[in-house]
Design a protein around this motif. Structure first.
Motif, PDB file in Angstrom:
ATOM      1  N   TRP A  66       6.818  -4.021  12.124  1.00  0.00           N
ATOM      2  CA  TRP A  66       5.715  -4.881  11.700  1.00  0.00           C
ATOM      3  C   TRP A  66       6.301  -6.131  11.055  1.00  0.00           C
ATOM      4  CZ3 TRP A  66       3.785  -7.386   7.456  1.00  0.00           C
ATOM      5  CH2 TRP A  66       2.462  -7.822   7.529  1.00  0.00           C
ATOM      6  N   PRO A  67       5.808  -7.331  11.399  1.00  0.00           N
ATOM      7  CA  PRO A  67       4.646  -7.648  12.221  1.00  0.00           C
ATOM      8  C   PRO A  67       4.880  -7.564  13.730  1.00  0.00           C
ATOM      9  CG  PRO A  67       5.633  -9.662  11.416  1.00  0.00           C
ATOM     10  CD  PRO A  67       6.396  -8.543  10.782  1.00  0.00           C
ATOM     11  N   LEU A  68       6.125  -7.473  14.157  1.00  0.00           N
ATOM     12  CA  LEU A  68       6.375  -7.278  15.582  1.00  0.00           C
ATOM     13  C   LEU A  68       6.076  -5.835  15.955  1.00  0.00           C
ATOM     14  CD1 LEU A  68       9.771  -9.201  15.970  1.00  0.00           C
ATOM     15  CD2 LEU A  68       7.451 -10.059  16.392  1.00  0.00           C
ATOM     16  N   CYS A  69       5.939  -5.582  17.255  1.00  0.00           N
ATOM     17  CA  CYS A  69       5.704  -4.216  17.702  1.00  0.00           C
ATOM     18  C   CYS A  69       7.036  -3.471  17.850  1.00  0.00           C
ATOM     19  CB  CYS A  69       4.935  -4.219  19.026  1.00  0.00           C
ATOM     20  SG  CYS A  69       4.342  -2.599  19.538  1.00  0.00           S
ATOM     21  N   THR A  70       8.031  -4.181  18.363  1.00  0.00           N
ATOM     22  CA  THR A  70       9.397  -3.672  18.442  1.00  0.00           C
ATOM     23  C   THR A  70      10.322  -4.739  17.879  1.00  0.00           C
ATOM     24  OG1 THR A  70       9.973  -4.599  20.616  1.00  0.00           O
ATOM     25  CG2 THR A  70       8.738  -2.508  20.589  1.00  0.00           C
ATOM     26  N   PRO A  71      11.565  -4.433  17.620  1.00  0.00           N
ATOM     27  CA  PRO A  71      12.462  -5.465  17.088  1.00  0.00           C
ATOM     28  C   PRO A  71      12.574  -6.692  17.978  1.00  0.00           C
ATOM     29  CG  PRO A  71      13.434  -3.302  16.799  1.00  0.00           C
ATOM     30  CD  PRO A  71      12.208  -3.101  17.630  1.00  0.00           C
ATOM     31  N   GLU A  72      12.310  -6.528  19.294  1.00  0.00           N
ATOM     32  CA  GLU A  72      12.462  -7.632  20.231  1.00  0.00           C
ATOM     33  C   GLU A  72      11.153  -8.177  20.779  1.00  0.00           C
ATOM     34  OE1 GLU A  72      13.862  -4.588  20.883  1.00  0.00           O
ATOM     35  OE2 GLU A  72      15.806  -5.007  19.921  1.00  0.00           O
ATOM     36  N   SER A  94      -7.317  -7.034  13.742  1.00  0.00           N
ATOM     37  CA  SER A  94      -7.107  -7.689  12.450  1.00  0.00           C
ATOM     38  C   SER A  94      -7.252  -9.204  12.556  1.00  0.00           C
ATOM     39  CB  SER A  94      -5.722  -7.343  11.898  1.00  0.00           C
ATOM     40  OG  SER A  94      -5.577  -5.953  11.731  1.00  0.00           O
ATOM     41  N   GLY A  95      -6.908  -9.771  13.710  1.00  0.00           N
ATOM     42  CA  GLY A  95      -7.012 -11.218  13.902  1.00  0.00           C
ATOM     43  C   GLY A  95      -8.440 -11.721  13.776  1.00  0.00           C
ATOM     44  N   PRO A  96      -9.391 -11.190  14.573  1.00  0.00           N
ATOM     45  CA  PRO A  96     -10.788 -11.609  14.416  1.00  0.00           C
ATOM     46  C   PRO A  96     -11.357 -11.319  13.028  1.00  0.00           C
ATOM     47  CG  PRO A  96     -10.481 -10.514  16.521  1.00  0.00           C
ATOM     48  CD  PRO A  96      -9.201 -10.348  15.761  1.00  0.00           C
ATOM     49  N   GLN A 135      -4.913  -5.598   3.203  1.00  0.00           N
ATOM     50  CA  GLN A 135      -4.818  -4.603   4.265  1.00  0.00           C
ATOM     51  C   GLN A 135      -3.683  -4.914   5.235  1.00  0.00           C
ATOM     52  OE1 GLN A 135      -6.071  -1.797   3.584  1.00  0.00           O
ATOM     53  NE2 GLN A 135      -7.697  -1.503   5.096  1.00  0.00           N
ATOM     54  N   ALA A 136      -3.487  -6.196   5.533  1.00  0.00           N
ATOM     55  CA  ALA A 136      -2.407  -6.574   6.445  1.00  0.00           C
ATOM     56  C   ALA A 136      -1.051  -6.192   5.857  1.00  0.00           C
ATOM     57  CB  ALA A 136      -2.473  -8.073   6.723  1.00  0.00           C
ATOM     58  N   VAL A 137      -0.877  -6.453   4.567  1.00  0.00           N
ATOM     59  CA  VAL A 137       0.391  -6.114   3.912  1.00  0.00           C
ATOM     60  C   VAL A 137       0.579  -4.603   3.847  1.00  0.00           C
ATOM     61  CG1 VAL A 137       1.702  -6.285   1.771  1.00  0.00           C
ATOM     62  CG2 VAL A 137       0.389  -8.251   2.584  1.00  0.00           C
ATOM     63  N   VAL A 138      -0.490  -3.898   3.439  1.00  0.00           N
ATOM     64  CA  VAL A 138      -0.407  -2.440   3.330  1.00  0.00           C
ATOM     65  C   VAL A 138      -0.107  -1.826   4.692  1.00  0.00           C
ATOM     66  CG1 VAL A 138      -1.715  -0.339   2.826  1.00  0.00           C
ATOM     67  CG2 VAL A 138      -1.900  -2.315   1.311  1.00  0.00           C
ATOM     68  N   GLY A 139      -0.733  -2.343   5.740  1.00  0.00           N
ATOM     69  CA  GLY A 139      -0.465  -1.833   7.082  1.00  0.00           C
ATOM     70  C   GLY A 139       0.996  -1.962   7.465  1.00  0.00           C
ATOM     71  N   GLY A 140       1.600  -3.102   7.114  1.00  0.00           N
ATOM     72  CA  GLY A 140       3.018  -3.279   7.403  1.00  0.00           C
ATOM     73  C   GLY A 140       3.893  -2.325   6.617  1.00  0.00           C
ATOM     74  N   VAL A 141       3.577  -2.150   5.325  1.00  0.00           N
ATOM     75  CA  VAL A 141       4.359  -1.234   4.490  1.00  0.00           C
ATOM     76  C   VAL A 141       4.249   0.196   5.010  1.00  0.00           C
ATOM     77  CG1 VAL A 141       4.615  -0.281   2.171  1.00  0.00           C
ATOM     78  CG2 VAL A 141       4.166  -2.722   2.467  1.00  0.00           C
ATOM     79  N   ILE A 142       3.062   0.561   5.500  1.00  0.00           N
ATOM     80  CA  ILE A 142       2.877   1.908   6.046  1.00  0.00           C
ATOM     81  C   ILE A 142       3.813   2.153   7.221  1.00  0.00           C
ATOM     82  CG2 ILE A 142       1.251   3.329   7.390  1.00  0.00           C
ATOM     83  CD1 ILE A 142      -0.962   2.312   5.564  1.00  0.00           C
ATOM     84  N   VAL A 143       3.957   1.166   8.081  1.00  0.00           N
ATOM     85  CA  VAL A 143       4.871   1.306   9.210  1.00  0.00           C
ATOM     86  C   VAL A 143       6.308   1.400   8.714  1.00  0.00           C
ATOM     87  CG1 VAL A 143       5.773   0.185  11.290  1.00  0.00           C
ATOM     88  CG2 VAL A 143       3.319   0.149  10.826  1.00  0.00           C
ATOM     89  N   ASN A 150      -0.107   9.300   1.555  1.00  0.00           N
ATOM     90  CA  ASN A 150      -0.895   8.769   0.449  1.00  0.00           C
ATOM     91  C   ASN A 150      -1.234   7.298   0.660  1.00  0.00           C
ATOM     92  OD1 ASN A 150      -0.865  11.225  -1.063  1.00  0.00           O
ATOM     93  ND2 ASN A 150       1.237  10.770  -1.677  1.00  0.00           N
ATOM     94  N   LEU A 151      -0.285   6.550   1.216  1.00  0.00           N
ATOM     95  CA  LEU A 151      -0.528   5.135   1.469  1.00  0.00           C
ATOM     96  C   LEU A 151      -1.534   4.949   2.607  1.00  0.00           C
ATOM     97  CD1 LEU A 151       0.353   2.473   0.284  1.00  0.00           C
ATOM     98  CD2 LEU A 151       2.212   2.364   1.950  1.00  0.00           C
ATOM     99  N   VAL A 152      -1.486   5.819   3.603  1.00  0.00           N
ATOM    100  CA  VAL A 152      -2.474   5.779   4.682  1.00  0.00           C
ATOM    101  C   VAL A 152      -3.872   6.046   4.127  1.00  0.00           C
ATOM    102  CG1 VAL A 152      -3.269   6.934   6.788  1.00  0.00           C
ATOM    103  CG2 VAL A 152      -0.854   6.393   6.506  1.00  0.00           C
ATOM    104  N   GLY A 153      -3.974   6.988   3.188  1.00  0.00           N
ATOM    105  CA  GLY A 153      -5.256   7.252   2.535  1.00  0.00           C
ATOM    106  C   GLY A 153      -5.762   6.040   1.777  1.00  0.00           C
ATOM    107  N   PHE A 154      -4.868   5.362   1.065  1.00  0.00           N
ATOM    108  CA  PHE A 154      -5.243   4.139   0.350  1.00  0.00           C
ATOM    109  C   PHE A 154      -5.731   3.081   1.332  1.00  0.00           C
ATOM    110  CE2 PHE A 154      -3.935  -0.100  -1.151  1.00  0.00           C
ATOM    111  CZ  PHE A 154      -4.688  -0.188  -2.315  1.00  0.00           C
ATOM    112  N   HIS A 155      -5.063   2.972   2.471  1.00  0.00           N
ATOM    113  CA  HIS A 155      -5.426   2.026   3.528  1.00  0.00           C
ATOM    114  C   HIS A 155      -6.875   2.263   3.966  1.00  0.00           C
ATOM    115  CE1 HIS A 155      -4.231  -1.010   6.325  1.00  0.00           C
ATOM    116  NE2 HIS A 155      -4.271  -0.240   7.394  1.00  0.00           N
ATOM    117  N   TYR A 156      -7.248   3.521   4.113  1.00  0.00           N
ATOM    118  CA  TYR A 156      -8.607   3.867   4.536  1.00  0.00           C
ATOM    119  C   TYR A 156      -9.622   3.550   3.439  1.00  0.00           C
ATOM    120  CZ  TYR A 156     -12.598   6.718   5.977  1.00  0.00           C
ATOM    121  OH  TYR A 156     -13.860   7.148   6.313  1.00  0.00           O
TER     122      TYR A 156
END
Length: 318
Positions: A66-72, A94-96, A135-143, A150-156
Motif C-alpha cells: 500500500w498504496p501500490l498493489c505490489t512493489p512494482e 475510496s477514490g469516489p 481510513q486511508a491511512v489505517v487501511g495502509g497500516v493494516i496491510v 484489532n486494527l481491522v475491527g477499528f477500521h470497521y
C-alpha cells in the motif's frame, strides 16, 4: 416575528444561495449538493460491503503493498488472481468517496463563509472528510501489519461512524438552519439515548466476535484472542435488549404521534432483519454471504438510529 437567522436565510440565500449549494431558501438543497451528499452516504455503505467481501473471501492481502498493489504495480497482476481483484476493487471505491467528501466540504464551507449559513453542515462535512483520510491511512497500516485483527475491527468501526455522520448530514441538509428545540417528551428522549448506547455495545461486541471468528481476511492472520463462541452469546444479549427498547420507542411514538415515529418503525424493521440474519449465521456455521449481509445491515441500523436521535428535535418556529 422573524428571527435574524430566518431573515438571512430568505434574503441572502435567495440572491446568492444558488451558487453555494442551496436554491430558493436555506433548507432547499441544490441538485449538486443533494447528489454529492447522497453519493457520500451510499458509497460509505457500499465500501462496508466490499470490505466485507475482502475479509470473507480471504483477500485481505490480495494486494501485498500500500498504496501500490505490489512493489512494482499500482494495479493487481494476473498472477494475483481473484483475490487481488477483490482487494483492488475495494480500494478503488475510496477514490469516489474522497471526491464526494471534498465536494460536500467545499460547498458547505463556501455557504458558511459567503452566506453565514449552516455551520452544522460545515462541521459535519469536515468530520466526514477527516475520517475518510484517516481510513486511508489505517487501511495502509493494516496491510503493512498483515491484517492485525484489532486494527481491522477499528477500521470497521470508523466506517460505521462515517455512515452515521453522512446520514446525519442528509437529515440536517433538508431542515431549516434555525435553532432547534426538543420535539418529544424528555423521558422519550432519554429512552432513545439509552437505546443508542445499548445498540453501540451490541455493535462493538459484534466487531470483537467477528475478529475472533474464522473470517479474518487471510488464513495466516492471528485472531484477536477472544473466544468467539462466548462472544457470540455476549453479542446477542445487548442485541435483544436493543430490540425490546426499539419496540418501546415504536409504541410510545405511535401512540403519541411523536416526530420520530416513522423512523422508529424503519429502525425496528432493519433491526429485526439484522437479528434474523445474525441468528441464521450463528446456527449455520457463519456462511460468508450471511456474515457480509450482517455487516452491511449493522451500518444501516446505526444510520437509522442516528436519524431517530436527530428527529428528537425540530427547528424553532420563526
Amino acid at each position: 416575528m422573524s428571527t435574524p437567522s430566518s431573515s438571512i436565510a430568505t434574503s441572502a440565500s435567495g440572491s446568492r444561495g444558488k451558487d453555494f449549494g442551496f436554491v430558493g431558501g436555506a433548507a432547499r438543497p441544490s441538485l449538486l449538493l443533494r447528489f454529492s451528499a447522497w453519493a457520500s452516504f451510499v458509497l460509505n455503505v457500499l465500501i462496508i460491503g466490499t470490505g466485507g467481501a475482502v475479509r470473507l473471501t480471504g483477500s485481505g492481502l490480495g494486494c501485498s503493498e500500500w498504496p501500490l498493489c505490489t512493489p512494482e504495480s499500482l494495479t493487481p497482476t494476473p498472477e494475483m488472481g481473484i483475490h487481488g481483484l477483490i482487494e483492488f476493487g475495494n480500494r478503488t471505491i475510496s477514490g469516489p468517496i474522497l471526491l464526494f467528501s471534498v465536494l460536500v466540504v467545499v460547498l458547505s464551507w463556501r455557504m458558511l463563509s459567503k452566506l453565514r449559513l449552516r455551520r452544522d453542515l460545515a462541521v459535519l462535512s469536515t468530520l466526514v472528510l477527516g475520517l475518510v483520510l484517516l481510513q486511508a491511512v489505517v487501511g495502509g497500516v493494516i496491510v503493512w501489519l498483515h491484517l492485525n485483527a484489532n486494527l481491522v475491527g477499528f477500521h470497521y468501526v470508523v466506517s460505521l461512524l462515517l455512515v452515521c455522520l453522512t446520514a446525519a448530514y442528509l437529515v440536517r441538509m433538508y431542515e431549516s438552519p434555525l435553532p432547534r428545540e426538543l420535539a418529544v417528551p424528555r423521558p422519550f428522549a432519554i429512552l432513545t439515548h439509552i437505546t443508542t448506547f445499548v445498540m453501540a455495545i451490541s455493535i462493538f461486541v459484534g466487531v470483537l466476535t467477528t475478529g475472533a471468528g474464522p473470517h479474518s481476511g487471510d488464513e495466516r492472520v492471528v485472531r484477536d484472542g477472544f473466544d468467539a463462541s462466548v462472544l457470540a452469546h455476549v453479542h446477542a444479549w445487548p442485541g435483544y435488549a436493543a430490540l425490546a427498547l426499539t419496540v418501546a420507542l415504536v409504541i410510545w411514538s405511535t401512540v403519541q404521534r411523536l416526530r420520530p415515529r416513522a423512523w422508529t418503525l424503519a429502525l425496528l424493521g432493519v433491526l429485526l432483519v439484522q437479528i434474523l440474519v445474525g441468528v441464521y449465521q450463528a446456527r449455520n456455521g457463519l456462511p460468508p454471504l450471511a456474515v457480509g449481509v450482517h455487516m452491511v445491515l449493522a451500518s444501516l441500523t446505526a444510520a437509522s438510529m442516528t436519524v431517530v436521535v436527530l428527529r428528537l428535535k425540530r427547528p424553532v418556529s420563526a
